[in-house]
Design an enzyme around this catalytic site. Structure first.
Site, PDB file in Angstrom:
ATOM      1  N   ASP A  19      31.557  50.494  92.713  1.00  0.00           N
ATOM      2  CA  ASP A  19      31.383  50.980  91.348  1.00  0.00           C
ATOM      3  C   ASP A  19      32.511  51.956  91.026  1.00  0.00           C
ATOM      4  O   ASP A  19      33.315  52.307  91.884  1.00  0.00           O
ATOM      5  CB  ASP A  19      30.002  51.600  91.159  1.00  0.00           C
ATOM      6  N   GLN A  54      27.814  48.971  77.533  1.00  0.00           N
ATOM      7  CA  GLN A  54      26.946  50.107  77.239  1.00  0.00           C
ATOM      8  C   GLN A  54      26.312  49.925  75.862  1.00  0.00           C
ATOM      9  O   GLN A  54      26.485  48.893  75.229  1.00  0.00           O
ATOM     10  CB  GLN A  54      27.734  51.410  77.332  1.00  0.00           C
ATOM     11  N   ASP A  86      21.863  45.540  92.215  1.00  0.00           N
ATOM     12  CA  ASP A  86      21.938  46.482  93.331  1.00  0.00           C
ATOM     13  C   ASP A  86      20.943  47.601  93.068  1.00  0.00           C
ATOM     14  O   ASP A  86      20.608  47.887  91.915  1.00  0.00           O
ATOM     15  CB  ASP A  86      23.339  47.086  93.460  1.00  0.00           C
ATOM     16  N   HIS A 137      13.361  45.733 107.210  1.00  0.00           N
ATOM     17  CA  HIS A 137      12.294  44.971 106.550  1.00  0.00           C
ATOM     18  C   HIS A 137      12.489  44.947 105.033  1.00  0.00           C
ATOM     19  O   HIS A 137      12.439  43.874 104.407  1.00  0.00           O
ATOM     20  CB  HIS A 137      10.913  45.538 106.865  1.00  0.00           C
ATOM     21  N   GLY A 161      32.279  55.108  90.036  1.00  0.00           N
ATOM     22  CA  GLY A 161      31.988  56.507  90.310  1.00  0.00           C
ATOM     23  C   GLY A 161      31.564  57.288  89.090  1.00  0.00           C
ATOM     24  O   GLY A 161      31.163  58.448  89.198  1.00  0.00           O
ATOM     25  N   CYS A 215       9.150  42.627 111.442  1.00  0.00           N
ATOM     26  CA  CYS A 215       7.853  41.942 111.411  1.00  0.00           C
ATOM     27  C   CYS A 215       7.681  40.976 112.581  1.00  0.00           C
ATOM     28  O   CYS A 215       6.555  40.727 113.013  1.00  0.00           O
ATOM     29  CB  CYS A 215       7.681  41.213 110.075  1.00  0.00           C
TER      30      CYS A 215
END
Length: 373
Positions: A90, A193, A270, A339, A92, A313
């Site tokens: 990214d 944006q 993300d 996990h 920042g 698991c």
């Protein structure tokens, strides 16, 4: 970057993206390696246990420490971390906005104080790309002007004006650097944006669509607005996004957020949630989430999720993990993170499978049914 739209089921998409370091299918979830490592895990875990094809690293944090020059000296992020698949970095800007108490946004860039030592810094559309050139990341994000929600209409307009201005500066600079042999093989994404303002989002999307970015991201959501408003904003953007470029929803989110936004045409995600919640003892499962610290799990011999095939698991019980958490044993962080990230990556895989089978609506119905919704 090579991009192929493989299949659609409604708005939901399966795409194939090839960078200099890996090929992956979308929908894709990118684990977050803020300072060059996904917390408690290393490159071997990411590749061999989780088979992650792409992870995210944070420009703000790695610019401040160890600095981009150090990373460059090791051969970029791939050489520094030994993760030899794709990296997205990214710009920042979000961290400069959120971690610095006195950040200032103006048309030249973002001025901020380091959260580490209080030193003063300036991020500009060009400087954040220079930093990412040092990182040799596969996908670079441009600097954008983020506003916390709710925000006034005037502040949202300023944000969009500034983001478009910075986008033009960034893409022009990137093309000029590539002509000099710098940034070859690196891709650049624009960021849309506009808060939850329909007209401002549309204006920003249409402007960035006209620029030769390799992909487009949706920024500035999941920053205080209601989920329903986030979903509506993403859906409203869909007609204005180029179908032949990846679509990335930044910093989002819960499993429900992934499902809802894949349905609305998003390809890439993300979020720190899987690892952050893991450190707090919260596990994501096919039937919802729960916290392992509860007394009811002390003698529980079951796996965290009997339907899960992750390393944790396959090998350990809820009772053992309850003990590790209460004992503050560091091993817990690794097992819990493995996990939760496996759950997110497997969720993305199942969504891809459902889209390819034209059964995403049924998948979504089953997803909520297992959660009692």
């Amino acid at each position: 970057m090579e991009f192929k739209l493989k299949h659609k089921d409604g708005m939901a998409r399966v795409c194939e993206i090839t960078t200099a370091h890996s090929t992956f299918l979308t929908p894709v979830f990118m684990p977050v390696g803020t300072v060059g490592a996904v917390k408690s895990l290393d490159a071997n875990d990411m590749k061999n246990e989780l088979d992650a094809k792409i992870i995210l690293a944070n420009t703000y944090h790695m610019y401040l420490r160890p600095t981009s020059k150090v990373v460059k000296d090791f051969g970029g992020l791939h050489g520094f971390t030994k993760f030899d698949r794709s990296f997205l970095t990214d710009s920042g800007g979000f961290q400069a906005f959120s971690l610095s108490k006195n950040s200032k946004h103006f048309n030249e860039g973002i001025e901020f104080k380091s959260h580490i030592d209080g030193s003063h810094h300036l991020f500009t559309p060009k400087s954040v790309l220079d930093t990412q050139y040092d990182f040799n990341s596969d996908i670079m994000m441009i600097l954008d002007d983020l506003v916390a929600l709710p925000a006034t209409k005037e502040r949202v307009k300023i944000s969009v004006d500034r983001t478009i201005l910075w986008a033009k500066e960034a893409i022009t600079y990137h093309k000029s650097m590539q002509n000099k042999g710098i940034g070859i093989g690196q891709n650049i994404f624009g960021i849309i944006q506009g808060g939850t303002d329909y007209e401002e989002r549309k204006r920003c999307a249409l402007s960035l669509n006209e620029m030769p970015f390799d992909g487009l991201a949706i920024g500035g959501l999941s920053v205080g607005e209601e989920n329903a408003l986030m979903y509506e904003t993403v859906q409203n953007l869909n007609p204005y996004l180029d179908e032949n470029r990846p679509r990335y929803l930044m910093g989002v989110g819960t499993p429900e957020d992934l499902v809802e936004n894949v349905e609305r045409g998003v390809d890439m995600f993300d979020c720190v949630m899987p690892t952050r919640n893991a450190r707090n003892g919260t596990f994501f499962t096919s039937f919802g989430k729960f916290n392992i610290k509860k007394a009811e799990f002390i003698n529980d011999h079951e796996a965290i999720d009997p339907a899960c095939s992750c390393y944790t698991c396959r090998n350990f019980s809820r009772g053992y993990l309850n003990h590790l958490f209460k004992a503050k044993e560091l091993t817990f962080f690794r097992l819990a993170s493995l996990h939760n990230l496996h759950y997110y990556l497997e969720l993305a895989r199942k969504m891809r499978e459902a889209i390819l089978n034209n059964s995403f609506t049924q998948f979504k119905r089953n997803f909520y049914h297992l959660r009692g919704k």
